[in-house]
Scaffold this active site. Structure first.
Site, PDB file in Angstrom:
ATOM      1  N   ALA A  63       0.939  -1.291  -0.117  1.00 40.66           N
ATOM      2  CA  ALA A  63       0.357  -0.270   0.297  1.00 40.66           C
ATOM      3  C   ALA A  63       1.080   1.086  -0.441  1.00 40.66           C
ATOM      4  O   ALA A  63       1.990   1.052   1.084  1.00 40.66           O
ATOM      5  CB  ALA A  63      -0.931  -0.269   1.712  1.00 40.66           C
ATOM      6  N   CYS A 117      11.927   5.552   4.854  1.00 47.42           N
ATOM      7  CA  CYS A 117      11.653   6.181   4.820  1.00 47.42           C
ATOM      8  C   CYS A 117      12.236   6.847   6.620  1.00 47.42           C
ATOM      9  O   CYS A 117      11.760   8.008   6.771  1.00 47.42           O
ATOM     10  CB  CYS A 117      11.148   7.410   4.542  1.00 47.42           C
ATOM     11  SG  CYS A 117       9.194   5.905   5.710  1.00 47.42           S
TER      12      CYS A 117
END
Length: 696
Positions: free
Chosen positions: A496, A619
């Site tokens: 996702a 990230c």
């Protein structure tokens, strides 16, 4: 002959056409069959006109030249006449002055009244010479001169021979005086130079004298210089006596400090000789060099001088720099202005950069770092835990750059869907809609940066048709490192919202099988929508916990794991990260990431002909979520690190504080917002070389 067909829409009349007329005999214009000898063609007439113009032009030029020469000659004659008139006037004035001087010399012993009268007449005569322009005034002057001449002749009848001898002697004396004056002037100039050097040396040693004495000396110097310019020979002797007296006074005042004198005339002479010798040596060397080498030598000298000046300026700046004073507890508690905090942050960083010289006594480095951390937390609104982590990762100068870059969002980037269009066609279509964009860089062939747009980028017909997807530039990197190929089985363990999944499908060209898995069922709706819009056909969407996926299915050629993380690299997107994250959150993420990475390795088939590749990405910029996890996987599974193949990016850490990692972690890549103009990211590429799990 039938009717002609017309295709311009007009209706052609029906019926019989016109009868064909008999063709008459051909007629030719005059001069075609038989050339007319007398008549000229148009071209021949043009040539004749050009020849006539060429013949007429030199005649005109010669006339113009003659006129110009005459004008120049007339001007030259006028100038010569004016010069001759000026010369004659000057000669007349000189003769009259000589005549007057002779009269004054012969009548020195006369009575005072007669001398006064003569002086008055002389003054009147000089004034008349300067002011008179009319002929009547000049006649009056001539009459006065004749009267004075007659007086002189009547009085000098008996002494005419003696006067002539006196005049000759005076001429000789005047010549000698001129020579003496020239010699004296040369000697004076040399003396002045020596005196200036002497005075400058004395002034350097006697700068702290009283103001009254300095004023007196300046007044005397000014008077002496004025006297030198205006005085005659007798006055110059008087000036020399004055100068000797002033010199003696100065020497008497300087006797008490004579031991401190460091300059002398001999030293000046030696310095001059050394400089002259150096110049002669340089010239002799320069003569042997080529012109390019000479220029290079000059440039090197200039550079050296500039470096010296720059170093001197730096030293002066550091010397005059105000030393930072450590604030009290009251000042820290009563801070109301953010500018004061910003200035204090800069001052503390300067002190820490040269701690030994700039620190206050009885102040340790830890006190300064604690003050800096406190100020950074208040200025950028971070919590203490996260700020401390960032201070451990970055140097102080780079830390400020990272914090400033994390306050601003990165530019919007879009990825072209190569399943439906090409980047060039997409760019043309968007530019026509008023979008200002450019390619991201040489490292990607599908990315575009959007600077500004008149239309919302998520509502254009191209977006709805699936020609592009809005995706961060850093999200391109894991898929580029994965390098998916056609007809492979690939797993995206945390898929996702589907940006990386659609990128993998585009590189596979809708061949093979792509499994898109995610734990969150609600987030899978976004994956379904994106894959439908982009036109992905080869995907299977599933909802499992990634840690249990090896029990469900194995044997994948490649696996992409974009693991969930704290998001410290994307603070500009989610500002709540500044205050929400604590050490417990990092520990939870670390344990989850370890389990997911081991499961991803287990899903891959090491015997795959084309693959056996695992790509791990986050990230986050914290080493606990990146290098520690890879180092753990290297110990627990039969995998090794491979080069990512990316041309840019910072190398991963092999050591962090007291921790030491595997040397191959240099092959991993780190990305920072202040360096690479994209969100903070970490990418690692692993190759599985055995399906056997060690220690089992």
């Amino acid at each position: 002959m039938g009717r002609k067909a017309k295709f311009d829409g007009t209706q052609v009349p029906t019926g019989r056409g016109k009868k064909v007329k008999k063709q008459s005999d051909p007629t030719f214009p005059q001069g075609v069959l038989v050339k007319d000898i007398n008549k000229l063609s148009r071209r021949q007439k043009q040539r004749l006109q050009k020849k006539l113009l060429k013949q007429q032009q030199p005649q005109k030029n010669t006339k113009i030249k003659n006129i110009l020469k005459k004008e120049e000659n007339s001007k030259e004659k006028q100038i010569q006449l004016k010069n001759e008139e000026n010369i004659s006037k000057k000669l007349k004035k000189k003769n009259e002055k000589k005549f007057k001087s002779a009269i004054n010399n012969n009548y020195q012993n006369e009575d005072d009244e007669e001398e006064a009268d003569d002086n008055i007449t002389d003054v009147h005569m000089e004034q008349d010479e300067e002011d008179m322009d009319d002929d009547s005034d000049q006649m009056h002057l001539a009459a006065k001169l004749k009267k004075s001449k007659q007086k002189f002749l009547n009085n000098t009848k008996g002494d005419s021979e003696e006067n002539t001898k006196i005049l000759l002697k005076k001429k000789e004396n005047s010549k000698k005086q001129i020579q003496l004056k020239s010699e004296k002037n040369i000697s004076k100039k040399l003396k002045k130079k020596k005196e200036k050097k002497f005075k400058s040396a004395i002034n350097n040693n006697y700068q702290n004298e009283d103001d009254e004495e300095e004023d007196d000396d300046n007044i005397t110097d000014v008077q002496m210089e004025q006297d030198e310019e205006d005085m005659d020979d007798d006055d110059q002797l008087h000036f020399a006596a004055k100068f000797k007296k002033s010199k003696q006074k100065f020497l008497n005042n300087a006797e008490s400090d004579s031991e401190e004198m460091t300059f002398s005339e001999e030293e000046f002479i030696d310095d001059e000789q050394i400089e002259c010798n150096e110049e002669t040596d340089n010239k002799s060397d320069d003569d042997d060099l080529l012109p390019i080498e000479k220029i290079n030598k000059k440039l090197k000298k200039k550079k050296q001088e500039e470096e010296k000046y720059a170093q001197e300026e730096m030293d002066n700046m550091i010397a005059h720099q105000s030393v930072f004073s450590f604030p009290t507890e009251e000042e820290l508690a009563n801070v109301t202005n953010l500018k004061d905090i910003q200035q204090r942050i800069r001052d503390v960083i300067i002190v820490l950069s040269d701690f030994k010289r700039l620190r206050e006594k009885n102040r340790s480095r830890s006190e300064y770092t604690e003050l800096l951390r406190r100020d950074l937390c208040t200025y950028y609104s971070y919590n203490n835990f996260l700020m401390e982590k960032l201070m451990q990762i970055f140097p102080l100068d780079e830390l400020l750059e990272f914090l400033e870059a994390s306050e601003v969002e990165r530019p919007m980037t879009i990825r072209t869907n190569t399943l439906k269009t090409r980047r060039r066609d997409l760019a043309e279509a968007l530019i026509s809609r008023g979008v200002n964009l450019d390619p991201i860089g040489k490292w990607t062939k599908v990315g575009l940066v959007v600077y500004s747009s008149q239309v919302p980028m998520g509502a254009t017909p191209e977006y709805l048709a699936g020609h592009y997807i809005i995706q961060g530039a850093a999200s391109f990197l894991p898929v580029m490192v994965l390098e998916p190929r056609e007809n492979e089985r690939i797993l995206d363990m945390c898929a996702a919202p589907g940006g990386k999944t659609s990128h993998i499908a585009a590189l596979m060209k809708n061949t093979g099988i792509l499994f898109a898995n995610d734990v969150n069922k609600d987030r899978l709706k976004a994956v379904v929508g994106n894959l439908h819009r982009i036109g992905v056909v080869n995907s299977i969407i599933c909802n499992y916990d990634g840690r249990q996926f090896p029990t469900i299915m194995k044997g994948f050629d490649r696996v992409l794991l974009d693991a969930p993380c704290t998001g410290t690299g994307v603070i500009a997107k989610d500002l709540s990260v500044k205050t929400n994250k604590e050490e417990v959150d990092i520990q939870r993420c670390c344990t989850l990431q370890r389990e997911l990475l081991l499961a991803a390795i287990d899903c891959v088939n090491a015997r795959s002909e084309t693959g056996g590749i695992i790509v791990y990405s986050t990230c986050s910029i914290l080493p606990e979520e990146n290098e520690w996890i890879i180092d753990y996987a290297l110990k627990k599974r039969n995998v090794k690190l491979l080069p990512t193949g990316l041309e840019f990016g910072a190398d991963g850490f092999t050591s962090y504080r007291q921790h030491r990692f595997h040397p191959s972690l240099k092959l991993t890549k780190r990305y920072y917002p202040h360096v690479h103009n994209m969100y903070g990211f970490f990418v690692a590429k692993l190759k599985k070389f055995s399906n056997v799990i060690p220690n089992q």
